[in-house]
Write a protein that holds these residues in place. Sequence first.
Motif, mmCIF file in Angstrom:
data_model
loop_
_atom_site.group_PDB
_atom_site.id
_atom_site.type_symbol
_atom_site.label_atom_id
_atom_site.label_comp_id
_atom_site.label_asym_id
_atom_site.label_seq_id
_atom_site.Cartn_x
_atom_site.Cartn_y
_atom_site.Cartn_z
ATOM 1 N N CYS A 1 0.840 -1.203 0.000
ATOM 2 C CA CYS A 1 0.000 0.000 0.000
ATOM 3 C C CYS A 1 0.871 1.247 0.000
ATOM 4 C CB CYS A 1 -0.846 0.067 1.267
ATOM 5 S SG CYS A 1 -1.879 -1.367 1.540
ATOM 6 N N THR A 2 0.614 2.174 -0.924
ATOM 7 C CA THR A 2 1.265 3.485 -0.826
ATOM 8 C C THR A 2 0.319 4.560 -1.320
ATOM 9 O OG1 THR A 2 2.204 3.650 -3.057
ATOM 10 C CG2 THR A 2 3.573 2.579 -1.384
ATOM 11 N N ASN A 3 0.607 5.783 -0.940
ATOM 12 C CA ASN A 3 -0.165 6.912 -1.428
ATOM 13 C C ASN A 3 0.563 7.656 -2.519
ATOM 14 O OD1 ASN A 3 -2.667 7.043 -0.073
ATOM 15 N ND2 ASN A 3 -1.559 7.542 1.806
ATOM 16 N N GLU A 4 1.883 7.618 -2.446
ATOM 17 C CA GLU A 4 2.658 8.450 -3.358
ATOM 18 C C GLU A 4 2.852 7.778 -4.710
ATOM 19 O OE1 GLU A 4 6.256 9.592 -1.374
ATOM 20 O OE2 GLU A 4 5.159 10.563 0.248
ATOM 21 N N GLY A 5 2.810 6.456 -4.722
ATOM 22 C CA GLY A 5 3.051 5.745 -5.970
ATOM 23 C C GLY A 5 4.509 5.360 -6.126
ATOM 24 N N VAL B 1 -9.449 -2.171 6.669
ATOM 25 C CA VAL B 1 -9.307 -1.442 7.928
ATOM 26 C C VAL B 1 -8.028 -0.604 7.977
ATOM 27 C CG1 VAL B 1 -9.011 -1.757 10.408
ATOM 28 C CG2 VAL B 1 -10.658 -3.159 9.173
ATOM 29 N N LEU B 2 -6.953 -1.134 7.430
ATOM 30 C CA LEU B 2 -5.631 -0.513 7.590
ATOM 31 C C LEU B 2 -5.587 0.986 7.268
ATOM 32 C CD1 LEU B 2 -2.546 -0.689 8.083
ATOM 33 C CD2 LEU B 2 -2.304 -1.703 5.836
ATOM 34 N N PRO B 3 -5.949 1.411 6.044
ATOM 35 C CA PRO B 3 -5.828 2.846 5.761
ATOM 36 C C PRO B 3 -6.805 3.694 6.577
ATOM 37 C CG PRO B 3 -6.277 1.559 3.754
ATOM 38 C CD PRO B 3 -6.428 0.639 4.896
ATOM 39 N N LYS B 4 -7.966 3.135 6.852
ATOM 40 C CA LYS B 4 -8.950 3.888 7.639
ATOM 41 C C LYS B 4 -8.403 4.149 9.028
ATOM 42 C CE LYS B 4 -13.103 2.010 5.391
ATOM 43 N NZ LYS B 4 -12.546 0.886 4.619
ATOM 44 N N ALA C 1 -10.196 5.934 3.118
ATOM 45 C CA ALA C 1 -10.926 4.697 2.842
ATOM 46 C C ALA C 1 -9.957 3.643 2.308
ATOM 47 C CB ALA C 1 -12.035 4.954 1.846
ATOM 48 N N ILE C 2 -9.018 4.087 1.481
ATOM 49 C CA ILE C 2 -8.009 3.181 0.929
ATOM 50 C C ILE C 2 -6.826 4.052 0.499
ATOM 51 C CG2 ILE C 2 -8.950 3.285 -1.428
ATOM 52 C CD1 ILE C 2 -8.310 0.261 -1.670
#
Lengths: 185, 720
Positions: free
Chosen positions: B220-224, B258-261, B267-268
Amino acid sequence: MQKDVLLNTMKENAESVQSVVSHIKNMEEAFCYVSDLTRRQGGSTVTAPGLNIDERIALQEICGKQGIRFLSAPLRNHLREIHTSLTFADWGIAETGTLVLDSTSEDLRIATMLAESHVAILPAIRIQPDAASLESGLTALQKIFPRYMAFITGPSRTADIERILTIGVHGPRELHILIMEENES
Amino acid sequence: MIQTASDMKTYKKKLKESLDDPFLRTTLDNFGSSYKLSRAKAFENLDFDSLRNQIAEGKDASILCLEELFGTFKTNAEKAGAVVHFARDAEEANSVIASIASENRVRNIVKSKSMTAEETFLNTHLEKKGFKVTETDLGEWIIQLRHEGPSHMVMPAIHLSRRDVAALFSKMTGKEQNPDDISGMVEVARKQLRNEFLEADMGISGANFAIAETGTIGICTNEGNARLTTTLPRVHVVLAGIDKLVPDLGSALRILKVLPKNATGQAITSYVTWITGAAECGDSFDSKKILHIVFLDNGRLAMSKDPVFSEALRCIRCGACANVCPIYRLVGGHKYGHVYIGAVGLILTYFYHGRENARAIVRNCLNCQSCKAVCPAGIDLPNLIKKVYRTVLNDEHRRPVKNVLLSTVLKNRKLFHFLLRQAYLVQQPLTRGGPFIRHLPLFFEREHGFRSLPAIVRRPFRDQWEQWRPHVESPKHRVALFGGCVMDFVYPEQGKALLELLARHNVAVDYPLEQTCCGLPALMSVEETAAKEAAIQNMDALNSEKYDYILTLCASCGSHLKENYPKMFGGESDLRFRVRKFAEKVIDFSSFTVNVLKISPDVFGKSGKKIAYHSPCHLCRGLHVTDEPRKLLCFAGLEYIPSKDEDVCCGFGGSYSVEFPEISAEILRRKLDNVEKTDAEVLVTDCPGCVMQLRGGMDKRGSKIQVRHIAEVIAEEIIK
Ligand code: SF4
Ligand code: SF4
């Protein structure tokens, strides 16, 4: 879930994370969308690794009129040049506004990771209520390896400096979702 | 690089540095408050408890068969073209990875975030071997440039201000960066790191999931950056703790839900990447990625077989246990963990980084239960923290004098009560007859002066019981009152108020004099035997067969009686049943009044007095009572004014406030500031321990706001 409820949930959730959602009826609209977007943003290149040959010619023609260049595979040769990429999403997940892309092809990965703007066509019938509904479909795909699957939810973001949300760190700065109401042509 | 204090003196000095850092305090406090809101929003229409149970059950099942899952994963991933390694410890993991780099003639390495790599200090190792390593997660990159460790598992650079980052980037680019142009600074990172990605020949990532059934890695990442790390270079190495193994995609998706929340209220995450085997790679000689997956043991397998500590392996690294911790919110991650930080960090440090690093930090817990309440894996963090402390003491064959005294005293009620009475005599010169000790005895240091300490009364509740005891003809309910030391010896008037209210409502009450301290202080000092003995004395004294309820005014005693008693005797079949029956009868004042007595608003006057409320940790998180006290205040015709962070600890934590007075004082200060921002006349709470801390603090700052136990306030409002 009802079809329109599903569609609306997808749209709402995608927009809540800065995706831009539009509806299209056919591929031609998608091509015009991509071409206009690129020109508006001052870009000069597009790529679209998932298209068949006829579609590619059609896109090239539309873009050509606006002076936009089409980048052909392999995209490793164009790592620093891609402005807009156009791809197909395999599924949508309404609950989180997520796109699911089978990104096993390297060109597809490069297109969706290194473009400034990513435009994805999502056939309405491919929208699922939640990730759990995809469990068996995804597992089946993963059993045919190698496989690189991507869940994409909005553009690239960070909050690493003072927790201030900033869009576009490493991935695309914009994510556009074109929901196609009819079956893929 | 990372230096964690191994003795209390150094640790306290370091804590002081953080307490003196105004940026850190404001930023973490704001974060703590906004996190709470975004998390609540993310879980709005979801049943957190059932999601948590699913994760806990799933993780427990995996923990039991990690080796088997590893075997299945290895078979499947290798079929798909990966090479799977098992590393016994950090050193082995680092050298496996360095050899992969050498064999493939790698020079430049890009890394996406991996806590496991932080755990093994992989960068240091690779750099020593001559490789260039660049972190690509923005926060990780920033701390790499500053030669620091992460101060949070999800937001590694949260301790830095925009000014810090601007200064760093100005130096690096040789161009002045504007600290208020955050997008501009992100752009600097984008440009610079894009080059690194394009030049790298190896990418190292962590993994959030390792799916055995298909040999798939999930990230999982947000930045890519993980996508680029795993796509552009020709070699990809995954380093993951062996506890990341799950049997199938379904298990991973349940955690993902659940993890990102729980981590950030999202939400993800923007990207979730699932990699099965060696995918196409144009930069590699056979057009296939060279993929290695290294699983790190480093004590995890031993832990998985430990009946107590295996629970900690359920952790999904969401970071929430730091976000909500009042101590983390004050001192930040570098002072609240070693590599892993927050509540789970206090535990894991002992196992992954040894006793030296764990010794001091593991004592820094208030037992406020906030971490436990938000942990999506259902880990009883405060309990495990105490257990680690016990283990450290055992390892070192140490037993602090304080512990010996406490345990001797608590095992003998008569001695204990005798000493409390002696304390009354000793304090006389200090109180000048007033309710507070005005001058601290010498053995208290200056730091304890942040609140006035209450005086022990001349005649405790137990001495006045015969005289105060009400007589009720044909009672509706029979209850036993469990007093608790503070009510009995410091605030008997709280008990008296309760007796009057009960008599009016036809409740027969008994105060068995053989009862003693609930035993919580012993458990907190990890003197389990003494805690158990106190428990047995109390269960003997308050024979639950004779009463409908065991009522207490003390939230801490109540939650200890109700939750910890059964836990302490859980394994002992002869007592299990008895403890359960006892625990079932335990009830707090507000729940009893609202749910059992069903007290009617009609019996109250309508004084409209303005009331602020402090929700004791052991009431709201220990006993899960949140609505009743607030309802009761409204029933009683009082005007309840909500204040910020009502459910954040007051900083008392029993002996915590004596051991870490500076932190206790600061937590208390915030609490009182929040209350003073309302225009309340009275601050009400349901725990004599909290009353002690809060009243002492209000007295010290000369505030007009009174602090009272809810029973007193409610009893007063009844129309006489
Ligand atoms: S119990 Fe409270 S003080 Fe202790 S680690 Fe958890 S949140 Fe922090
Ligand atoms: S212990 Fe629980 S709350 Fe803390 S990081 Fe792990 S999963 Fe999250």
